[in-house]
Write a protein that holds these residues in place. Structure first.
Motif, PDB file in Angstrom:
ATOM      1  N   THR A   1      30.461 -21.211  13.481  1.00  0.00           N
ATOM      2  CA  THR A   1      30.070 -21.988  14.648  1.00  0.00           C
ATOM      3  C   THR A   1      28.803 -21.410  15.258  1.00  0.00           C
ATOM      4  OG1 THR A   1      31.501 -20.630  16.048  1.00  0.00           O
ATOM      5  CG2 THR A   1      32.450 -22.665  15.154  1.00  0.00           C
ATOM      6  N   ARG A   2      28.076 -22.264  15.989  1.00  0.00           N
ATOM      7  CA  ARG A   2      26.792 -21.833  16.558  1.00  0.00           C
ATOM      8  C   ARG A   2      26.963 -20.680  17.529  1.00  0.00           C
ATOM      9  NH1 ARG A   2      26.102 -27.403  16.659  1.00  0.00           N
ATOM     10  NH2 ARG A   2      26.612 -27.531  18.860  1.00  0.00           N
ATOM     11  N   TRP A   3      28.129 -20.601  18.221  1.00  0.00           N
ATOM     12  CA  TRP A   3      28.338 -19.532  19.183  1.00  0.00           C
ATOM     13  C   TRP A   3      28.358 -18.175  18.491  1.00  0.00           C
ATOM     14  CZ3 TRP A   3      31.771 -15.656  20.552  1.00  0.00           C
ATOM     15  CH2 TRP A   3      31.638 -15.168  21.857  1.00  0.00           C
ATOM     16  N   PHE A   4      29.032 -18.090  17.335  1.00  0.00           N
ATOM     17  CA  PHE A   4      29.098 -16.833  16.616  1.00  0.00           C
ATOM     18  C   PHE A   4      27.823 -16.570  15.835  1.00  0.00           C
ATOM     19  CE2 PHE A   4      33.625 -17.139  17.402  1.00  0.00           C
ATOM     20  CZ  PHE A   4      33.975 -15.804  17.601  1.00  0.00           C
ATOM     21  N   ARG A   5      27.173 -17.649  15.360  1.00  0.00           N
ATOM     22  CA  ARG A   5      25.944 -17.443  14.601  1.00  0.00           C
ATOM     23  C   ARG A   5      24.825 -16.892  15.473  1.00  0.00           C
ATOM     24  NH1 ARG A   5      23.840 -22.366  12.134  1.00  0.00           N
ATOM     25  NH2 ARG A   5      24.951 -23.447  13.763  1.00  0.00           N
ATOM     26  N   SER A   6      24.939 -17.044  16.811  1.00  0.00           N
ATOM     27  CA  SER A   6      23.934 -16.449  17.686  1.00  0.00           C
ATOM     28  C   SER A   6      24.027 -14.932  17.686  1.00  0.00           C
ATOM     29  CB  SER A   6      24.118 -16.982  19.112  1.00  0.00           C
ATOM     30  OG  SER A   6      25.391 -16.626  19.620  1.00  0.00           O
ATOM     31  N   PHE A   7      25.206 -14.398  17.293  1.00  0.00           N
ATOM     32  CA  PHE A   7      25.370 -12.955  17.201  1.00  0.00           C
ATOM     33  C   PHE A   7      25.244 -12.464  15.763  1.00  0.00           C
ATOM     34  CE2 PHE A   7      27.682 -14.264  20.968  1.00  0.00           C
ATOM     35  CZ  PHE A   7      27.215 -13.369  21.916  1.00  0.00           C
ATOM     36  N   LEU A   8      25.695 -13.269  14.822  1.00  0.00           N
ATOM     37  CA  LEU A   8      25.697 -12.866  13.417  1.00  0.00           C
ATOM     38  C   LEU A   8      24.698 -13.710  12.654  1.00  0.00           C
ATOM     39  CD1 LEU A   8      29.569 -12.687  12.916  1.00  0.00           C
ATOM     40  CD2 LEU A   8      28.016 -10.810  13.486  1.00  0.00           C
ATOM     41  N   ARG A   9      23.603 -13.097  12.230  1.00  0.00           N
ATOM     42  CA  ARG A   9      22.539 -13.809  11.531  1.00  0.00           C
ATOM     43  C   ARG A   9      22.499 -13.471  10.052  1.00  0.00           C
ATOM     44  NH1 ARG A   9      20.063 -17.806  14.626  1.00  0.00           N
ATOM     45  NH2 ARG A   9      20.014 -17.121  16.791  1.00  0.00           N
ATOM     46  N   VAL A  10      23.536 -12.823   9.547  1.00  0.00           N
ATOM     47  CA  VAL A  10      23.504 -12.336   8.165  1.00  0.00           C
ATOM     48  C   VAL A  10      23.378 -13.487   7.180  1.00  0.00           C
ATOM     49  CG1 VAL A  10      24.788 -11.048   6.430  1.00  0.00           C
ATOM     50  CG2 VAL A  10      24.867 -10.322   8.820  1.00  0.00           C
ATOM     51  N   ASP A  11      24.163 -14.562   7.392  1.00  0.00           N
ATOM     52  CA  ASP A  11      24.133 -15.682   6.468  1.00  0.00           C
ATOM     53  C   ASP A  11      22.749 -16.324   6.411  1.00  0.00           C
ATOM     54  OD1 ASP A  11      27.504 -16.827   7.158  1.00  0.00           O
ATOM     55  OD2 ASP A  11      26.745 -15.359   5.735  1.00  0.00           O
ATOM     56  N   GLU A  12      22.094 -16.444   7.569  1.00  0.00           N
ATOM     57  CA  GLU A  12      20.797 -17.097   7.603  1.00  0.00           C
ATOM     58  C   GLU A  12      19.770 -16.286   6.827  1.00  0.00           C
ATOM     59  OE1 GLU A  12      19.913 -17.738  11.677  1.00  0.00           O
ATOM     60  OE2 GLU A  12      21.205 -19.498  11.839  1.00  0.00           O
ATOM     61  N   TYR A  13      19.824 -14.956   6.971  1.00  0.00           N
ATOM     62  CA  TYR A  13      18.872 -14.127   6.253  1.00  0.00           C
ATOM     63  C   TYR A  13      19.215 -14.063   4.770  1.00  0.00           C
ATOM     64  CZ  TYR A  13      17.013 -12.661  10.731  1.00  0.00           C
ATOM     65  OH  TYR A  13      16.441 -12.656  11.985  1.00  0.00           O
ATOM     66  N   GLY A  14      20.517 -14.162   4.448  1.00  0.00           N
ATOM     67  CA  GLY A  14      20.900 -14.130   3.052  1.00  0.00           C
ATOM     68  C   GLY A  14      20.426 -15.356   2.303  1.00  0.00           C
ATOM     69  N   VAL A  15      20.439 -16.507   2.975  1.00  0.00           N
ATOM     70  CA  VAL A  15      20.032 -17.750   2.326  1.00  0.00           C
ATOM     71  C   VAL A  15      18.520 -17.894   2.280  1.00  0.00           C
ATOM     72  CG1 VAL A  15      19.925 -19.258   4.349  1.00  0.00           C
ATOM     73  CG2 VAL A  15      20.713 -20.190   2.173  1.00  0.00           C
ATOM     74  N   LEU A  16      17.819 -17.093   3.063  1.00  0.00           N
ATOM     75  CA  LEU A  16      16.362 -17.209   3.116  1.00  0.00           C
ATOM     76  C   LEU A  16      15.736 -17.005   1.745  1.00  0.00           C
ATOM     77  CD1 LEU A  16      14.139 -15.885   5.948  1.00  0.00           C
ATOM     78  CD2 LEU A  16      13.474 -15.405   3.608  1.00  0.00           C
ATOM     79  N   GLY A  17      16.215 -16.012   1.015  1.00  0.00           N
ATOM     80  CA  GLY A  17      15.687 -15.759  -0.324  1.00  0.00           C
ATOM     81  C   GLY A  17      15.896 -16.922  -1.269  1.00  0.00           C
ATOM     82  N   GLU A  18      17.055 -17.592  -1.152  1.00  0.00           N
ATOM     83  CA  GLU A  18      17.332 -18.747  -2.000  1.00  0.00           C
ATOM     84  C   GLU A  18      16.382 -19.902  -1.683  1.00  0.00           C
ATOM     85  OE1 GLU A  18      19.498 -18.688  -4.432  1.00  0.00           O
ATOM     86  OE2 GLU A  18      20.274 -16.694  -3.959  1.00  0.00           O
ATOM     87  N   VAL A  19      16.109 -20.098  -0.393  1.00  0.00           N
ATOM     88  CA  VAL A  19      15.202 -21.166   0.015  1.00  0.00           C
ATOM     89  C   VAL A  19      13.786 -20.889  -0.475  1.00  0.00           C
ATOM     90  CG1 VAL A  19      14.150 -22.304   2.011  1.00  0.00           C
ATOM     91  CG2 VAL A  19      16.596 -21.817   2.006  1.00  0.00           C
ATOM     92  N   VAL A  20      13.347 -19.641  -0.343  1.00  0.00           N
ATOM     93  CA  VAL A  20      11.996 -19.278  -0.786  1.00  0.00           C
ATOM     94  C   VAL A  20      11.864 -19.450  -2.303  1.00  0.00           C
ATOM     95  CG1 VAL A  20      10.351 -17.376  -0.986  1.00  0.00           C
ATOM     96  CG2 VAL A  20      11.593 -17.728   1.155  1.00  0.00           C
TER      97      VAL A  20
END
Length: 288
Positions: free
Chosen positions: A96-115
């Motif tokens: 959920t967006r509330w927890f993702r504001s504290f935990l950004r690990v998934d977003e940074y993990g997917v960054l490499g896949e997007v690039v």
């Protein structure tokens, strides 16, 4: 029993909140098991609970004795039977967006896949539009496409944008580390200062970045150039290093830093480069 002890709070607002929380928990549980094999098991557990209550009310000593002794293992049985549903529910709750504001690990993990996917699509001259959801939800745009709900992987993104496939003409929306939907229709920017030669895909990237705080990665099918749109500004002709650093910078911004960055970024998007200006706008298509 002490008459002064009551299980109900003296403040009725807390009672209402208590009932609402229980109702929401049961509702989410029913939604989670709906359409699965666990639905029948859940009904079976409810039957056991009802039988236990009826047996105690009617004074059925044997049935009540069995139900009382089984009560200690009901919790363990519940966890074992509903392990997949509980795991899925906890994972969804953590995204959920509330927890993702504290935990950004998934977003940074997917960054490499997007690039990696953007670089691969660029080298093949395959057009693409990848939208990364941030703090503002993109549910309205997700509903215009086809649900995917799969782990974001470079190979999957490339497949979705392969030419002549059903979903290649729309946008892919990523939430956390999940590809939520593909073939999504995005709003086109109505900025009159955009170059007339700017294609529909780029206008859609700018449009979604104007209406939400999402960041859009756009790959040109004509030149292979990679662009990033955020807050109505289009950054063009990015190589792998610049793309990675720009996405990392945007995803790392706090709400205060983002407000400051938006205030100093300027309203006018960057003009298209001569190479990208050769792109022709797609006439008569509403997709990104």
């Amino acid at each position: 029993m002490n008459a002064n002890v009551s299980p109900v709070h003296s403040i009725w607002l807390l009672d209402v909140l208590d009932i609402l929380l229980v109702a929401v928990l049961f509702y989410r549980l029913l939604v989670g098991v709906k359409g699965t094999r666990s639905a029948q098991m859940f009904v079976g557990l409810l039957v056991l609970v009802v039988v236990s209550a009826v047996a105690r009310f009617l004074g059925l000593i044997a049935v009540d004795y069995i139900a009382t002794n089984l009560r200690t293992v009901w919790l363990i049985t519940f966890v074992i039977l509903f392990q997949p549903e509980l795991r899925h529910a906890l994972a969804q709750f953590g995204r959920t967006r509330w927890f993702r504001s504290f935990l950004r690990v998934d977003e940074y993990g997917v960054l490499g896949e997007v690039v990696r996917a953007a670089e691969s699509l660029s080298s093949k001259r395959h057009g693409g539009l990848i939208v990364l959801e941030r703090n503002e939800g993109l549910r309205n745009f997700v509903e215009t496409g086809t649900r995917i709900d799969a782990r974001a992987r470079c190979e999957l993104i490339e497949t979705l944008f392969a030419p002549n496939t059903p979903l290649h003409d729309g946008a892919v929306i990523i939430r956390g580390d999940q590809i939520v939907a593909a073939g999504c229709i995005l709003p086109l920017s109505q900025n009159a200062r955009l170059a007339p030669a700017l294609g529909t895909r780029h206008r859609a990237a700018i449009g979604i970045s104007e209406e939400t705080d999402a960041v859009a990665v756009c790959i040109s099918e004509h030149s292979g150039a990679i662009s990033v749109a955020w807050r109505g500004v289009l950054l063009e002709r990015l190589d792998e290093g610049k793309l990675r650093s720009e996405l990392s910078r945007i995803l790392r911004l706090s709400l205060e830093e983002e407000a400051e960055a938006v205030g100093t970024a300027g309203a006018a998007p960057a003009p298209p480069s001569p190479r990208d200006a050769a792109e022709r706008p797609d006439s008569g298509r509403a997709r990104a």
